[in-house]
Enzyme design. Structure first.
Site, PDB file in Angstrom:
ATOM      1  N   GLU A 115       0.950  -1.123   0.092  1.00  0.00           N
ATOM      2  CA  GLU A 115       0.088   0.002  -0.198  1.00  0.00           C
ATOM      3  C   GLU A 115       0.953   1.055   0.016  1.00  0.00           C
ATOM      4  OE1 GLU A 115      -3.658  -0.309   2.207  1.00  0.00           O
ATOM      5  OE2 GLU A 115      -3.394   1.838   2.968  1.00  0.00           O
TER       6      GLU A 115
ATOM      7  N   TYR B  65      -6.976   7.005  -0.317  1.00  0.00           N
ATOM      8  CA  TYR B  65      -7.491   7.962  -0.914  1.00  0.00           C
ATOM      9  C   TYR B  65      -7.913   8.602   0.470  1.00  0.00           C
ATOM     10  CZ  TYR B  65     -11.313  10.660  -2.848  1.00  0.00           C
ATOM     11  OH  TYR B  65     -11.778  12.143  -3.355  1.00  0.00           O
TER      12      TYR B  65
ATOM     13  N   TYR C 191     -11.747  -7.000   8.979  1.00  0.00           N
ATOM     14  CA  TYR C 191     -11.090  -6.591  10.205  1.00  0.00           C
ATOM     15  C   TYR C 191     -11.042  -7.593  11.346  1.00  0.00           C
ATOM     16  CZ  TYR C 191     -12.457  -1.872   8.377  1.00  0.00           C
ATOM     17  OH  TYR C 191     -12.489  -0.954   7.405  1.00  0.00           O
TER      18      TYR C 191
ATOM     19  N   HIS D 238      -8.038   3.068  -4.234  1.00  0.00           N
ATOM     20  CA  HIS D 238      -8.881   3.072  -3.019  1.00  0.00           C
ATOM     21  C   HIS D 238     -10.026   4.363  -3.217  1.00  0.00           C
ATOM     22  CE1 HIS D 238      -5.981   1.382   0.182  1.00  0.00           C
ATOM     23  NE2 HIS D 238      -5.753   0.888  -0.951  1.00  0.00           N
TER      24      HIS D 238
ATOM     25  N   ALA E 204     -19.556   0.955   2.359  1.00  0.00           N
ATOM     26  CA  ALA E 204     -18.850   0.180   1.205  1.00  0.00           C
ATOM     27  C   ALA E 204     -19.518  -0.689   0.399  1.00  0.00           C
ATOM     28  CB  ALA E 204     -17.584  -0.568   1.837  1.00  0.00           C
TER      29      ALA E 204
ATOM     30  N   LYS F 163     -21.168  -7.140   2.093  1.00  0.00           N
ATOM     31  CA  LYS F 163     -20.153  -6.533   1.071  1.00  0.00           C
ATOM     32  C   LYS F 163     -19.784  -7.733   0.168  1.00  0.00           C
ATOM     33  CE  LYS F 163     -17.215  -4.132   3.692  1.00  0.00           C
ATOM     34  NZ  LYS F 163     -15.714  -3.625   4.292  1.00  0.00           N
TER      35      LYS F 163
ATOM     36  N   ARG G  67     -15.815   2.910   2.989  1.00  0.00           N
ATOM     37  CA  ARG G  67     -16.644   3.794   3.461  1.00  0.00           C
ATOM     38  C   ARG G  67     -15.810   4.897   3.982  1.00  0.00           C
ATOM     39  NH1 ARG G  67     -19.046   3.807   9.537  1.00  0.00           N
ATOM     40  NH2 ARG G  67     -16.842   4.157   9.783  1.00  0.00           N
ATOM     41  N   GLY G  68     -14.576   4.896   4.351  1.00  0.00           N
ATOM     42  CA  GLY G  68     -13.948   5.929   5.179  1.00  0.00           C
ATOM     43  C   GLY G  68     -14.366   6.345   6.334  1.00  0.00           C
TER      44      GLY G  68
ATOM     45  N   ALA H 157     -10.361  10.512   2.771  1.00  0.00           N
ATOM     46  CA  ALA H 157     -12.057  10.306   2.835  1.00  0.00           C
ATOM     47  C   ALA H 157     -11.935  11.969   3.182  1.00  0.00           C
ATOM     48  CB  ALA H 157     -12.404   9.560   4.060  1.00  0.00           C
TER      49      ALA H 157
HETATM   50  P1  FAD Z   1     -17.936  -0.502   6.011  1.00  0.00           P
HETATM   51  O1  FAD Z   1     -17.907  -1.850   5.266  1.00  0.00           O
HETATM   52  O2  FAD Z   1     -18.935   0.489   5.779  1.00  0.00           O
HETATM   53  O3  FAD Z   1     -18.121  -0.978   7.483  1.00  0.00           O
HETATM   54  C1  FAD Z   1     -18.240   0.330   8.725  1.00  0.00           C
HETATM   55  C2  FAD Z   1     -19.073  -0.377   9.680  1.00  0.00           C
HETATM   56  O4  FAD Z   1     -20.440  -0.258   9.360  1.00  0.00           O
HETATM   57  C3  FAD Z   1     -18.714  -1.695  10.220  1.00  0.00           C
HETATM   58  O5  FAD Z   1     -18.686  -1.600  11.776  1.00  0.00           O
HETATM   59  C4  FAD Z   1     -19.483  -2.817   9.755  1.00  0.00           C
HETATM   60  O6  FAD Z   1     -19.816  -3.772  10.650  1.00  0.00           O
HETATM   61  C5  FAD Z   1     -20.775  -1.802   9.424  1.00  0.00           C
HETATM   62  N1  FAD Z   1     -21.564  -2.427   8.319  1.00  0.00           N
HETATM   63  C6  FAD Z   1     -20.702  -2.530   6.974  1.00  0.00           C
HETATM   64  N2  FAD Z   1     -21.891  -2.852   5.972  1.00  0.00           N
HETATM   65  C7  FAD Z   1     -22.956  -2.526   6.609  1.00  0.00           C
HETATM   66  C8  FAD Z   1     -24.376  -2.865   6.147  1.00  0.00           C
HETATM   67  N3  FAD Z   1     -24.495  -3.038   4.692  1.00  0.00           N
HETATM   68  N4  FAD Z   1     -25.236  -2.475   7.079  1.00  0.00           N
HETATM   69  C9  FAD Z   1     -25.115  -1.979   8.389  1.00  0.00           C
HETATM   70  N5  FAD Z   1     -23.882  -2.125   8.735  1.00  0.00           N
HETATM   71  C10 FAD Z   1     -22.700  -2.224   7.829  1.00  0.00           C
HETATM   72  N6  FAD Z   1      -9.863   5.056   4.936  1.00  0.00           N
HETATM   73  C11 FAD Z   1      -9.460   6.071   3.926  1.00  0.00           C
HETATM   74  O7  FAD Z   1     -10.260   7.080   4.443  1.00  0.00           O
HETATM   75  N7  FAD Z   1      -8.763   5.937   2.884  1.00  0.00           N
HETATM   76  C12 FAD Z   1      -8.347   4.903   2.508  1.00  0.00           C
HETATM   77  O8  FAD Z   1      -7.539   5.035   1.511  1.00  0.00           O
HETATM   78  C13 FAD Z   1      -8.312   3.701   3.441  1.00  0.00           C
HETATM   79  N8  FAD Z   1      -7.775   2.612   3.101  1.00  0.00           N
HETATM   80  C14 FAD Z   1      -8.024   1.462   3.477  1.00  0.00           C
HETATM   81  C15 FAD Z   1      -7.710   0.137   3.435  1.00  0.00           C
HETATM   82  C16 FAD Z   1      -7.590  -0.925   3.914  1.00  0.00           C
HETATM   83  C17 FAD Z   1      -7.328  -2.250   3.466  1.00  0.00           C
HETATM   84  C18 FAD Z   1      -8.549  -0.917   5.315  1.00  0.00           C
HETATM   85  C19 FAD Z   1      -8.643  -2.045   6.175  1.00  0.00           C
HETATM   86  C20 FAD Z   1      -8.942   0.196   5.440  1.00  0.00           C
HETATM   87  C21 FAD Z   1      -8.901   1.700   5.058  1.00  0.00           C
HETATM   88  N9  FAD Z   1      -9.418   2.721   5.528  1.00  0.00           N
HETATM   89  C22 FAD Z   1      -9.126   3.785   4.624  1.00  0.00           C
HETATM   90  C23 FAD Z   1     -10.099   2.811   6.642  1.00  0.00           C
HETATM   91  C24 FAD Z   1     -11.639   2.645   6.459  1.00  0.00           C
HETATM   92  O9  FAD Z   1     -12.117   3.678   5.680  1.00  0.00           O
HETATM   93  C25 FAD Z   1     -12.159   2.607   7.859  1.00  0.00           C
HETATM   94  O10 FAD Z   1     -11.853   1.315   8.508  1.00  0.00           O
HETATM   95  C26 FAD Z   1     -13.805   2.923   8.074  1.00  0.00           C
HETATM   96  O11 FAD Z   1     -14.108   3.051   9.451  1.00  0.00           O
HETATM   97  C27 FAD Z   1     -14.510   1.468   7.486  1.00  0.00           C
HETATM   98  O12 FAD Z   1     -14.701   1.480   6.032  1.00  0.00           O
HETATM   99  P2  FAD Z   1     -15.197   0.048   5.624  1.00  0.00           P
HETATM  100  O13 FAD Z   1     -15.038   0.152   4.121  1.00  0.00           O
HETATM  101  O14 FAD Z   1     -14.832  -1.203   6.446  1.00  0.00           O
HETATM  102  O15 FAD Z   1     -16.794   0.398   5.979  1.00  0.00           O
END
Ligand code: FAD
Length: 288
Positions: free
Chosen positions: A18, A50, A149, A78, A128, A169, A108-109, A52
């Site tokens: 990354e 990226y 996670y 991303h 996401a 997802k 989601r960010g 957020a």
């Molecule tokens: P989601 O999948 O939306 O999950 C967030 C929360 O909502 C979780 O608790 C989940 O259980 C819950 N949830 C998920 N889907 C649903 C649904 N359909 N209904 C109800 N609840 C739901 N951040 C940045 O800003 N920029 C980056 O470039 C970046 N890169 C990353 C790369 C990796 C590999 C990882 C692991 C994280 C990265 N992050 C980045 C951080 C990430 O944005 C955060 O961890 C954020 O808090 C959650 O993102 P997510 O896509 O997992 O969210």
């Protein structure tokens, strides 16, 4: 240009790193110089973060395009639902495609400090999975990946709930997953068992961050919500005061973690080396 999801089907471990783009107001060249060094390391792909809310979004596309063109490896860009409206997502994906980038990590960010409740709550894609669904329906040429996670996402009420959301997802179109960084492999194995029981079969790359100086750890843990096992805090206590020793010990800790993961048949290793090719080179030369 390849679809990254096909790499996982080859049966070989997929090695990726990354990197992050320069901030909007910073020059591109110093970061590009560092990224050029990844050419001879030849990871299977580089992922480009990226910011957020847009703090470093300005150079994300240029950075990803540079990697495709000049470094010659595949790119996973991303994208975050915080900071991306539906229109902006559609137009950004068009730009990505024009630049030969058709692999995105849908996230989601996290909410930037200066974002109002109204801005945060009115985003077009809540999770996401909503973004993944939109991309699969409207931009079928793209491969979409998602995050997972081993320490549980900090907002989920329970591990079970987090895994149920992860299933959504994957069902919505994420073809492979990359984990948040973790320091305790047992957490990863537990997550994989729970995924198996939930019927989630998407390949998973294990996210490993080498702690190369003691100061990194506090920020890393705060941002990621990852727990620190005694084995790592012992390493920090022993070597943390000397940067050279700590770098060596941090690389060794990450290398041992990876060797154990490989012996357990992990699908991929994603190194959070953040623009430090020398760290990637040191680790990959030991484990590949
Ligand atoms: P989601 O999948 O939306 O999950 C967030 C929360 O909502 C979780 O608790 C989940 O259980 C819950 N949830 C998920 N889907 C649903 C649904 N359909 N209904 C109800 N609840 C739901 N951040 C940045 O800003 N920029 C980056 O470039 C970046 N890169 C990353 C790369 C990796 C590999 C990882 C692991 C994280 C990265 N992050 C980045 C951080 C990430 O944005 C955060 O961890 C954020 O808090 C959650 O993102 P997510 O896509 O997992 O969210």
């Amino acid at each position: 240009m390849s679809s990254i999801k096909e790499m996982y089907k080859s049966g070989k471990t997929v090695f990726s790193c990354e990197v992050f783009p320069p901030k909007k107001d910073k020059p591109l060249e110093p970061v590009m110089e560092k990224l050029r060094e990844f050419k001879d390391i030849a990871p299977d792909f580089l992922s480009v973060t990226y910011g957020a809310g847009g703090s470093n979004a300005g150079h994300a596309v240029e950075t990803a395009s540079f990697i495709r063109r000049e470094v010659g490896v595949d790119v996973l860009s991303h994208i975050t639902s915080v900071g991306f409206s539906k229109e902006k997502l559609d137009s950004s994906l068009d730009i990505f495609r024009e630049n030969g980038i058709e692999n995105v990590l849908a996230l989601r960010g996290d909410r930037p400090k200066d974002m109002t409740d109204e801005e945060y709550d009115s985003r077009d894609f809540f999770h996401a999975s909503d973004m993944a669904e939109h991309i699969k329906k409207n931009h079928p040429g793209f491969t979409v990946a998602g995050a997972c996670y081993p320490d549980k996402h900090f907002e989920a009420a329970s591990y079970e709930e987090d895994i149920a959301n992860l299933k959504k997802k994957v069902d919505m179109g994420c073809s492979f997953l990359i984990t948040q960084l973790f320091f305790d492999n047992d957490k990863f194995y537990k997550m994989r068992d729970m995924m198996d029981r939930a019927g989630i079969s998407a390949p998973v790359s294990a996210g490993i961050m080498p702690i190369t100086n003691a100061r990194m750890l506090g920020t890393t843990v705060t941002l990621s919500g990852t727990s620190v096992p005694k084995s790592l805090s012992d390493v920090i206590a022993r070597y943390g005061e000397n940067d050279d020793d700590m770098k060596k010990a941090g690389i060794e800790y990450a290398t041992d973690q990876i060797k154990d993961l490989l012996s357990h048949g992990v699908d991929g290793i994603h190194l959070y080396v953040m623009n430090k090719p020398d760290t990637a080179r040191a680790i990959f030369s030991e484990v590949r």
